[in-house]
Design a protein around this motif. Structure first.
Motif, mmCIF file in Angstrom:
data_model
loop_
_atom_site.group_PDB
_atom_site.id
_atom_site.type_symbol
_atom_site.label_atom_id
_atom_site.label_comp_id
_atom_site.label_asym_id
_atom_site.label_seq_id
_atom_site.Cartn_x
_atom_site.Cartn_y
_atom_site.Cartn_z
ATOM 1 N N GLU A 71 -1.002 -40.209 -9.123
ATOM 2 C CA GLU A 71 -1.990 -40.473 -10.163
ATOM 3 C C GLU A 71 -3.229 -39.600 -9.976
ATOM 4 O OE1 GLU A 71 -2.909 -44.610 -10.084
ATOM 5 O OE2 GLU A 71 -0.897 -45.240 -10.705
ATOM 6 N N ASP A 72 -3.680 -39.467 -8.741
ATOM 7 C CA ASP A 72 -4.892 -38.693 -8.456
ATOM 8 C C ASP A 72 -4.718 -37.225 -8.827
ATOM 9 O OD1 ASP A 72 -5.999 -41.024 -7.506
ATOM 10 O OD2 ASP A 72 -6.114 -40.387 -5.408
ATOM 11 N N VAL A 73 -3.610 -36.610 -8.385
ATOM 12 C CA VAL A 73 -3.452 -35.177 -8.650
ATOM 13 C C VAL A 73 -3.161 -34.926 -10.130
ATOM 14 C CG1 VAL A 73 -2.739 -34.668 -6.285
ATOM 15 C CG2 VAL A 73 -0.990 -35.102 -8.010
ATOM 16 N N ALA A 123 12.003 -41.954 -3.956
ATOM 17 C CA ALA A 123 11.735 -41.828 -5.388
ATOM 18 C C ALA A 123 10.255 -41.565 -5.646
ATOM 19 C CB ALA A 123 12.188 -43.091 -6.121
ATOM 20 N N ALA A 124 9.384 -42.274 -4.929
ATOM 21 C CA ALA A 124 7.944 -42.093 -5.117
ATOM 22 C C ALA A 124 7.502 -40.708 -4.675
ATOM 23 C CB ALA A 124 7.177 -43.166 -4.350
ATOM 24 N N ALA A 125 8.046 -40.218 -3.553
ATOM 25 C CA ALA A 125 7.735 -38.864 -3.098
ATOM 26 C C ALA A 125 8.243 -37.843 -4.107
ATOM 27 C CB ALA A 125 8.356 -38.613 -1.733
ATOM 28 N N GLY A 126 9.424 -38.083 -4.655
ATOM 29 C CA GLY A 126 9.976 -37.184 -5.665
ATOM 30 C C GLY A 126 9.093 -37.100 -6.897
ATOM 31 N N ARG A 127 8.498 -38.227 -7.284
ATOM 32 C CA ARG A 127 7.602 -38.225 -8.448
ATOM 33 C C ARG A 127 6.344 -37.393 -8.188
ATOM 34 N NH1 ARG A 127 9.900 -43.401 -8.977
ATOM 35 N NH2 ARG A 127 8.279 -44.421 -7.717
ATOM 36 N N LEU A 128 5.860 -37.423 -6.938
ATOM 37 C CA LEU A 128 4.699 -36.595 -6.600
ATOM 38 C C LEU A 128 5.035 -35.120 -6.767
ATOM 39 C CD1 LEU A 128 1.880 -36.044 -5.398
ATOM 40 C CD2 LEU A 128 2.939 -36.200 -3.123
ATOM 41 N N PHE A 129 6.159 -34.686 -6.218
ATOM 42 C CA PHE A 129 6.500 -33.276 -6.291
ATOM 43 C C PHE A 129 6.901 -32.870 -7.715
ATOM 44 C CE2 PHE A 129 7.056 -34.402 -1.778
ATOM 45 C CZ PHE A 129 6.039 -33.593 -1.280
ATOM 46 N N LEU A 135 2.590 -29.843 -13.600
ATOM 47 C CA LEU A 135 1.240 -29.297 -13.708
ATOM 48 C C LEU A 135 1.232 -27.777 -13.752
ATOM 49 C CD1 LEU A 135 -0.607 -31.676 -11.234
ATOM 50 C CD2 LEU A 135 -1.226 -31.347 -13.640
ATOM 51 N N PHE A 136 2.207 -27.145 -13.108
ATOM 52 C CA PHE A 136 2.184 -25.683 -12.982
ATOM 53 C C PHE A 136 3.423 -25.000 -13.539
ATOM 54 C CE2 PHE A 136 -0.392 -27.384 -9.429
ATOM 55 C CZ PHE A 136 -1.630 -26.896 -9.844
#
Length: 198
Positions: A71-73, A123-129, A135-136
């Motif tokens: 959420e932050d990034v 799954a949560a780590a996958g959502r971050l990446f 974003l890019f």
């Protein structure tokens, strides 16, 4: 916190909030279900209705940490839709701030992800990446990064933010110098070598 200060339906959220506070105060080694029950003002057995054991609690904390960081990034990057340098700087800054503010949680998140992580943590780590990719994505496709290899660029971004955060947490560089290090790294990652403030 008294026993009457929350509804039984949100006990899990209360326990996780108290667990995060305990992490900040004394680290993961001192975190136990018994201590968590005391902090939340509930019976010793109450946490086990949500976490079968200590490892389940740690996995839930890691999963929650990855969700918060995502959420932050994402929010940081959304503020710079047409400015790659600004977006990269904002995303890196948000990541570093999280890692410095919640260093013990960050360590737990990435230790939980290694080896054979719980499905929820993976799954949560996958959502971050995936958030980083979103974003890019257009910038990778347009060749706006110095490296033409998106995988290598993602690894470099991760190395920069993790490295800066580690240097701050370990006291190797003052926290107020972190933004400057991130700025210089952003310039090195961009195809035109442009510094974010130039």
């Amino acid at each position: 916190m008294t026993r009457q200060s929350f509804h039984h339906g949100n006990l899990r959220a209360v326990l996780l909030e108290q667990a995060e506070r305990a992490l900040r105060e004394s680290g993961v080694d001192d975190l136990s279900l018994r201590d968590l029950a005391r902090r939340a003002g509930v019976s010793h057995g109450a946490p086990r209705s949500h976490f079968i054991d200590r490892q389940a609690l740690l996995d839930a904390l890691a999963e929650r940490g990855f969700a918060r960081l995502t959420e932050d990034v994402t929010a940081a990057g959304a503020g710079h839709p047409d400015d790659l340098a600004g977006r990269l700087r904002a995303v890196a800054g948000a990541y570093v701030r999280f890692a410095v503010t919640d260093a013990a949680l960050m360590e737990l998140m990435f230790s939980a992800k290694s080896g054979s992580p719980a499905a929820g943590v993976s799954a949560a780590a996958g959502r971050l990446f995936s958030a980083f990719d979103e974003l890019f994505h257009a910038d990778f496709a347009a060749g706006r990064f110095r490296s033409a290899d998106p995988t290598r660029t993602r690894l470099l971004i991760a190395a920069v933010v993790q490295g800066v955060a580690s240097l701050i947490v370990s006291g190797r560089i003052p926290q107020e110098h972190g933004d400057g290090v991130v700025d210089e790294a952003v310039g090195l990652l961009l195809a035109d070598g442009r510094h974010p403030d130039r």
